[in-house]
Write a protein that holds these residues in place. Structure first.
Motif, PDB file in Angstrom:
ATOM      1  N   TYR A   1     -11.289   3.643  -8.507  1.00 50.34           N
ATOM      2  CA  TYR A   1     -10.958   4.979  -9.047  1.00 50.34           C
ATOM      3  C   TYR A   1      -9.541   5.414  -8.670  1.00 50.34           C
ATOM      4  O   TYR A   1      -9.066   6.438  -9.144  1.00 50.34           O
ATOM      5  CB  TYR A   1     -11.926   6.023  -8.467  1.00 50.34           C
ATOM      6  N   CYS A   2      -8.845   4.638  -7.821  1.00 47.34           N
ATOM      7  CA  CYS A   2      -7.648   5.166  -7.178  1.00 47.34           C
ATOM      8  C   CYS A   2      -6.336   4.670  -7.788  1.00 47.34           C
ATOM      9  O   CYS A   2      -6.157   3.486  -8.027  1.00 47.34           O
ATOM     10  CB  CYS A   2      -7.655   4.795  -5.699  1.00 47.34           C
TER      11      CYS A   2
ATOM     12  N   GLN B   1      -1.719   5.326   3.856  1.00 46.85           N
ATOM     13  CA  GLN B   1      -2.905   5.401   3.012  1.00 46.85           C
ATOM     14  C   GLN B   1      -4.084   4.700   3.691  1.00 46.85           C
ATOM     15  O   GLN B   1      -5.223   5.051   3.479  1.00 46.85           O
ATOM     16  CB  GLN B   1      -2.643   4.761   1.649  1.00 46.85           C
TER      17      GLN B   1
ATOM     18  N   HIS C   1      -9.699   3.485   6.760  1.00 41.50           N
ATOM     19  CA  HIS C   1     -10.625   2.932   5.757  1.00 41.50           C
ATOM     20  C   HIS C   1     -11.781   2.297   6.510  1.00 41.50           C
ATOM     21  O   HIS C   1     -11.550   1.479   7.423  1.00 41.50           O
ATOM     22  CB  HIS C   1      -9.933   1.872   4.897  1.00 41.50           C
TER      23      HIS C   1
ATOM     24  N   ASN D   1      -5.994  -2.012  -1.255  1.00 43.57           N
ATOM     25  CA  ASN D   1      -7.463  -1.993  -1.388  1.00 43.57           C
ATOM     26  C   ASN D   1      -7.979  -1.873  -2.824  1.00 43.57           C
ATOM     27  O   ASN D   1      -9.078  -2.319  -3.117  1.00 43.57           O
ATOM     28  CB  ASN D   1      -8.042  -0.857  -0.554  1.00 43.57           C
ATOM     29  N   PHE D   2      -7.224  -1.310  -3.694  1.00 41.96           N
ATOM     30  CA  PHE D   2      -7.596  -1.178  -5.109  1.00 41.96           C
ATOM     31  C   PHE D   2      -9.011  -0.647  -5.311  1.00 41.96           C
ATOM     32  O   PHE D   2      -9.816  -1.236  -6.053  1.00 41.96           O
ATOM     33  CB  PHE D   2      -7.422  -2.521  -5.845  1.00 41.96           C
ATOM     34  N   CYS D   3      -9.340   0.478  -4.645  1.00 39.34           N
ATOM     35  CA  CYS D   3     -10.601   1.128  -4.963  1.00 39.34           C
ATOM     36  C   CYS D   3     -10.536   1.434  -6.451  1.00 39.34           C
ATOM     37  O   CYS D   3      -9.503   1.879  -6.952  1.00 39.34           O
ATOM     38  CB  CYS D   3     -10.765   2.402  -4.140  1.00 39.34           C
TER      39      CYS D   3
ATOM     40  N   CYS E   1      -0.915   0.609  -0.671  1.00 35.36           N
ATOM     41  CA  CYS E   1      -2.286   0.192  -0.344  1.00 35.36           C
ATOM     42  C   CYS E   1      -2.684  -1.052  -1.126  1.00 35.36           C
ATOM     43  O   CYS E   1      -2.304  -1.189  -2.291  1.00 35.36           O
ATOM     44  CB  CYS E   1      -3.256   1.330  -0.684  1.00 35.36           C
TER      45      CYS E   1
ATOM     46  N   VAL F   1      -3.333   5.168  -6.329  1.00 28.86           N
ATOM     47  CA  VAL F   1      -2.305   4.978  -5.298  1.00 28.86           C
ATOM     48  C   VAL F   1      -1.650   3.593  -5.322  1.00 28.86           C
ATOM     49  O   VAL F   1      -0.423   3.484  -5.313  1.00 28.86           O
ATOM     50  CB  VAL F   1      -2.861   5.313  -3.895  1.00 28.86           C
ATOM     51  N   PRO F   2      -2.410   2.486  -5.379  1.00 33.28           N
ATOM     52  CA  PRO F   2      -1.752   1.175  -5.371  1.00 33.28           C
ATOM     53  C   PRO F   2      -0.788   0.973  -6.547  1.00 33.28           C
ATOM     54  O   PRO F   2       0.166   0.208  -6.456  1.00 33.28           O
ATOM     55  CB  PRO F   2      -2.925   0.189  -5.458  1.00 33.28           C
TER      56      PRO F   2
ATOM     57  N   ARG G   1     -15.359  -0.343  -2.680  1.00 35.91           N
ATOM     58  CA  ARG G   1     -15.021   0.150  -1.332  1.00 35.91           C
ATOM     59  C   ARG G   1     -15.249  -0.921  -0.278  1.00 35.91           C
ATOM     60  O   ARG G   1     -14.752  -0.781   0.841  1.00 35.91           O
ATOM     61  CB  ARG G   1     -15.836   1.404  -1.017  1.00 35.91           C
TER      62      ARG G   1
HETATM   63  S1  SF4 Z   1      -8.699   5.309  -2.050  1.00 42.53           S
HETATM   64 FE1  SF4 Z   1      -7.402   4.939  -0.273  1.00 42.53          FE
HETATM   65  S2  SF4 Z   1      -7.951   2.871   0.343  1.00 42.53           S
HETATM   66 FE2  SF4 Z   1      -8.647   3.075  -1.756  1.00 42.53          FE
HETATM   67  S3  SF4 Z   1      -6.962   2.317  -3.024  1.00 42.53           S
HETATM   68 FE3  SF4 Z   1      -6.720   4.532  -2.790  1.00 42.53          FE
HETATM   69  S4  SF4 Z   1      -5.328   4.797  -1.074  1.00 42.53           S
HETATM   70 FE4  SF4 Z   1      -6.155   2.719  -0.976  1.00 42.53          FE
END
Ligand code: SF4
Length: 398
Positions: free
Chosen positions: A172-173, A210, A261, A168-170, A166, A175-176, A300
Motif C-alpha cells: 500500500y505504500c 522510514q 518495522h 520493504n515495498f509494503c 525503504c 514511500v519506496p 508486511r
Molecule cells: S510502510 Fe514503512 S516499511 Fe512499508 S514500504 Fe512504507 S516506509 Fe517502508
C-alpha cells in the motif's frame, strides 16, 4: 544575465514554506530554510507577503494530496495580482504526481523531489530568469547530505535523519517510489550532528528513518541500529560528565527514534532501550492489521503471532516502556472477520496510543491494482470503531 536579473538576485527574496506530512518532511523543510537563508532569502510566515511559495508535500494518502491541490488552487487569485509570484511543489507528491501537476495546476512553476531539495535555491533563480516549468526529480539515488539545520524553531528539540528510503515495498505504500532505496548516513556524520545540536542546547533528539531497524545496510563501516544507539549513548560530553560517571546523564539528552518495522525489531534493540540511559523507552511499532490474511496482502512479512511475541518481549525487557502503533482499516479484501481480528488485537495488546488510517490507493503501489472493495462509508465505520476503542484504552493507561 540581464541587469534586472542581477538586481533581482541581490534582492532578499521572501519565501513561504508550508509543510505537510511526516517528521521527515518537517526535517526537510527545516534544512531547506537553512539553504535558502544561506543564499540570501528571507523566510516569511504568510504566502501574501512572499515572492516564492513552496509546499513540501506528502503522498502517503490521497487526502494529503487533495489538500495541496486545494491550497495551491487558492493562490491563483494572488498570482493574478502578483504575476512574479513563484509557486513550487516539493517532496513526495512532486515525485508521485510528476506527470499531472503542471497540467492540473499550470500556475505551479517548479517540482522538486525529497532528495533534491538542495537544488531549490538554483531552481528559484532559474525560474526567475524565465526558465518556465522546472522539474528536479528522482535524485534519491544520491547520497544523503549531512545536515545541521540552524532553523530550530523548537530550540529544545531536533530531528536527525539517520537514513532515507525503504526496501520493504509494503503493497500500500508509496514511500519506496518517492524516497528511493534505503541509504544510511555514516555514523560519524550523525554523531557530529548530534554533538553540534547538544552544544546548541538541544535536549531531545528524534532519530528519523522510514525503517530505522535496518540502519547500516550498505555502509562501509560494519554497524547496525543498536550499534549506532550505543555510539550515541557513549557521547560522554553530551552531559559534560566524564565517561563512567554515574550521573553522566543527570542533565541528560533524550534520544527518541522513528520508525521501527516489526520484521526487523529484536530483543537486542529492546535490551539497548533498557540499558542505554539516553535512549527513549518508547517504541513505535506499526502493526497495520490484526489479520494474517491482510498482513500477507500488505506484504508486511510478519504474522500477528510474531508481532504479539515482540510486544510481549518488549514489555518484559523494558519495564516502564510504552508501545504505540499504526493501523490501516478498509484495505482491499478486508472483510468483517479480518476487521474483528484487528479489533481483538487492539483490545488485547492495549497500545499506549495508535494512529488509525483509512486505506486509500496510492499510485505506483502494488495494492493500487487491487479492487478497492471496501466502501468509504464502511471504512469510516471501521475507523470510528477502532478510534473509540483505542481512545478508551489510552485514557485508562494515563
Ligand atoms: S510502510 Fe514503512 S516499511 Fe512499508 S514500504 Fe512504507 S516506509 Fe517502508
Amino acid at each position: 544575465m540581464s541587469k534586472e536579473s542581477k538586481a533581482y538576485k541581490n534582492l532578499p527574496k521572501k519565501v513561504y514554506i508550508r509543510t505537510f506530512g511526516c517528521q521527515m518532511n518537517e526535517h526537510d523543510s527545516a534544512r531547506l530554510k537553512d539553504l535558502l537563508v544561506e543564499r540570501g532569502h528571507v523566510i516569511c510566515d504568510s504566502p501574501e507577503f512572499a515572492d516564492t511559495v513552496i509546499f513540501n508535500t506528502c503522498s502517503v494518502r490521497k487526502h494529503a494530496e487533495d489538500r495541496v491541490y486545494g491550497k495551491v488552487g487558492t493562490l491563483a487569485k494572488l498570482k493574478l495580482k502578483k504575476p512574479g509570484l513563484m509557486i513550487g511543489i516539493i517532496g513526495c507528491m512532486a515525485e508521485a504526481q510528476r506527470d499531472v501537476i503542471f497540467r492540473k495546476l499550470p500556475i505551479v512553476d517548479f517540482l522538486c523531489g525529497p532528495a533534491d531539495l538542495d537544488k531549490v535555491p538554483d531552481i528559484i533563480d532559474k525560474v526567475h530568469d524565465g526558465a518556465g516549468h522546472i522539474m528536479y526529480l528522482g535524485g534519491y539515488k544520491s547520497k544523503i547530505i549531512p545536515e545541521f539545520s540552524k532553523d530550530r524553531r523548537d530550540r529544545g528539540r531536533a530531528y536527525v535523519k539517520i537514513m532515507e528510503g525503504c526496501d520493504n515495498f509494503c503493497s500500500y505504500c508509496i514511500v519506496p517510489y518517492v524516497r528511493g532505496r534505503e541509504r544510511s548516513r555514516p555514523s560519524k556524520d550523525i554523531l557530529e550532528e548530534i554533538r553540534k545540536l547538544v552544544k546548541s542546547g538541544v535536549k531531545e533528539i528524534t532519530l528519523l528513518g522510514q525503517n530505522v531497524n535496518s540502519y547500516g545496510k550498505g555502509l562501509k563501516e560494519k554497524i547496525n541500529f543498536v550499534g549506532l544507539l550505543i555510539k550515541i549513548d557513549n557521547l560522554a560530553h553530551l552531559s559534560g560528565e566524564p565517561a563512567g560517571s554515574p550521573d553522566r546523564w543527570a542533565c541528560g539528552v533524550k534520544i527518541n527514534f522513528l520508525t521501527s518495522h516489526p520484521k526487523d525489531a529484536s530483543q537486542e534493540l529492546f535490551r539497548a532501550m533498557r540499558d542505554l540511559k539516553s535512549i527513549s523507552k518508547d517504541l513505535h511499532l506499526p502493526i497495520q492489521s490484526g489479520s494474517d490474511k491482510m498482513l500477507k496482502r500488505m506484504n508486511r512479512r510478519y504474522t500477528v503471532a510474531k508481532y504479539k511475541k515482540l510486544v510481549k518481549s518488549f514489555r518484559g525487557i523494558v519495564k516502564n516502556g510504552s508501545v504505540t502503533s499504526d493501523v490501516i482499516v478498509g484495505f482491499p479484501g478486508e472483510v468483517e472477520i479480518d476487521f474483528n481480528d484487528t479489533v481483538n488485537v487492539i483490545k488485547e495488546l492495549r497500545f499506549n496510543s495508535a494512529y488509525i488510517f483509512k486505506y486509500s490507493p496510492r499510485p505506483l503501489t502494488k495494492a493500487s491494482k487491487f479492487k478497492d472493495d471496501v466502501s468509504l462509508q464502511e471504512k469510516e465505520r471501521r475507523h470510528k470503531v477502532l478510534l473509540n476503542i483505542q481512545k478508551e484504552i489510552s485514557s485508562n493507561k494515563r
